[in-house]
Design a protein around this motif. Structure first.
Motif: not given
Length: 460
Positions: A369-374, A443-445
């Motif tokens: 979704m090009d809204d990353p996390m690791w 806004a992230q994730t």
């Protein structure tokens, strides 16, 4: 709105042909020779975020070619609204068929400007799309992302604990949720001593903000957001450089409200409990001190190793409270550690999860979704580093190593062993500008988490 949903597009709307690098060579062969020469002269090759204005023989704009990463990229068209001449535009039938959700989302975010104090430099161009549920979804997401950015961008003078509560109350009113807040010394009476301890030195009263929404029969999800509206570091005061952007230390709360807003707007079949411990970590004669031992709602005693590790302290009470209702899932979002930024940078939030398979699914979904996390580990052996000799736990590790993991392990003490839980350590800030992502609050994730909740609970 910089996107209008209507069919047909107004007469005179200029067509935008979107294309990626891979498809440009094939597309070019089908174009008139004059257009091919013009594109070549201007060096257009379909590179993402590039564009070329194509005039007719009299110099009038008749077409725009836009390079995109791919047809569903959430910022596919974001470079265009503030760069194209004012007017109406539509997507052409040639080139890539841009996903309607991505088109609406990217164009709307491409026109985002934080204009509370400074006038807009110009108005964005308008994209006209055919009405569809996908386009409406894109607009809904863009609206929430813009609101999240606005909250983070607003200086602490105008976004303290009370103002953050007002923003949450507005979200509750928009979606028919129940709003409540425990304020000031009432936190002690209601057994939220850790939130009170961190926020008591400020002239702006600390509080626990709560929203509840949904039907009793639906599965309960708790969303917790760190709401430190400004962080001086407390008595362990930050350097000027370290304090400069601390208006954004409530970025977790802003993102939690954003995620909750989307869940409610799209009417997911879940119950929501949203919790935001909202404080200002200030310096005064009654500020909590290094070496103090603070009792928490759960009954555990926290030794304060450093007053600048305040976020995990306020979250401890909120997580313990969220756990009491035994929700199907707890998600907490927090601008928690500089260590996560050292490890992963500004664009990649750190994800900690009770279940490895859930974490892997979220990482894969985020990249899609090009809204990353690791994913980072809740590495149990490191718990020895946060043991206290006079309390149950200390809010700083014994060394600077593994700071993000230490913070997550600290929070884990306040979540029951069998409770499903996600902890996201995010930056909530763009430190460099990219198309549709100006420097400032971010806004992230939340798009990834929304998709995950839809997959997991849509048929619950």
């Amino acid at each position: 709105m910089t996107v209008q949903l209507k069919k047909p597009a107004p007469a005179g709307a200029v067509a935008i042909t979107a294309i990626d690098r891979a498809g440009f060579a094939a597309l070019a062969k089908t174009l008139p020779a004059s257009t091919r020469r013009w594109l070549a002269t201007n060096g257009f090759s379909g590179a993402p975020d590039s564009f070329c204005l194509v005039p007719d023989g009299e110099g009038k704009l008749v077409e725009v070619f836009a390079g995109v990463a791919h047809a569903t990229h959430p910022f596919a068209l974001a470079a265009l609204p503030m760069a194209l001449p004012l007017g109406n535009y539509k997507l052409s039938d040639q080139g890539l068929a841009i996903d309607a959700e991505a088109a609406a989302l990217s164009w709307e975010l491409g026109g985002y400007q934080f204009d509370l104090y400074k006038p807009r430099r110009r108005e964005p161009a308008t994209l006209v799309l055919p009405p569809s549920p996908e386009a409406q979804r894109g607009l809904a997401q863009a609206t929430v992302i813009a609101a999240t950015r606005d909250l983070v961008n607003t200086p602490a003078e105008h976004m303290g604990p009370e103002e953050l509560a007002q923003a949450a109350q507005l979200v509750a009113k928009q979606h028919g949720a129940k709003f409540s807040a425990v304020v000031g010394d009432a936190l002690l009476k209601k057994n939220f001593p850790a939130i009170h301890a961190v926020g008591r030195a400020s002239t702006r009263a600390p509080r626990l903000i709560e929203l509840n929404w949904g039907k009793a029969k639906d599965p309960l999800i708790a969303i917790v957001g760190k709401g430190v509206c400004f962080d001086t570091g407390g008595l362990d005061i930050k350097s000027p450089d370290g304090m400069r952007q601390m208006k954004k230390d409530m970025g977790g709360a802003a993102n939690a409200l954003g995620l909750a807003s989307l869940v409610m707007a799209l009417k997911l079949p879940v119950r929501l409990q949203v919790l935001i411990p909202a404080v200002e970590n200030s310096i005064a004669g009654n500020a909590y001190r290094p070496g103090d031992v603070i009792k928490t709602r759960k009954g555990l005693h926290i030794e304060i190793g450093n007053t600048d590790a305040e976020g995990r302290v306020v979250l401890s009470d909120a997580l313990a409270y969220a756990s009491e209702a035994k929700p199907e899932l707890i998600i907490d979002m927090a601008t928690l550690t500089g260590a996560a930024r050292v490890a992963l940078g500004a664009q990649l939030p750190a994800l900690f999860a009770k279940h490895h398979d859930t974490a892997r699914d979220l990482v894969d979904l985020g990249f899609k979704m090009d809204d990353p996390m690791w994913h980072m580990p809740l590495w149990a052996p490191y718990k020895a580093g946060i043991e206290s000799t006079i309390g149950d736990i200390v809010n700083t590790g014994k060394s600077a190593l593994a700071g993000a993991i230490n913070a997550a392990l600290f929070l884990e003490y306040f979540v029951p062993e069998n409770q499903d839980w996600l902890h996201i350590d995010l930056f909530a800030w763009n430190d460099t500008a990219r198309a549709g992502r100006p420097i400032g609050g971010e806004a992230q994730t939340i798009r990834t988490l929304l998709a995950y909740l839809e997959q997991r609970f849509a048929t619950a």
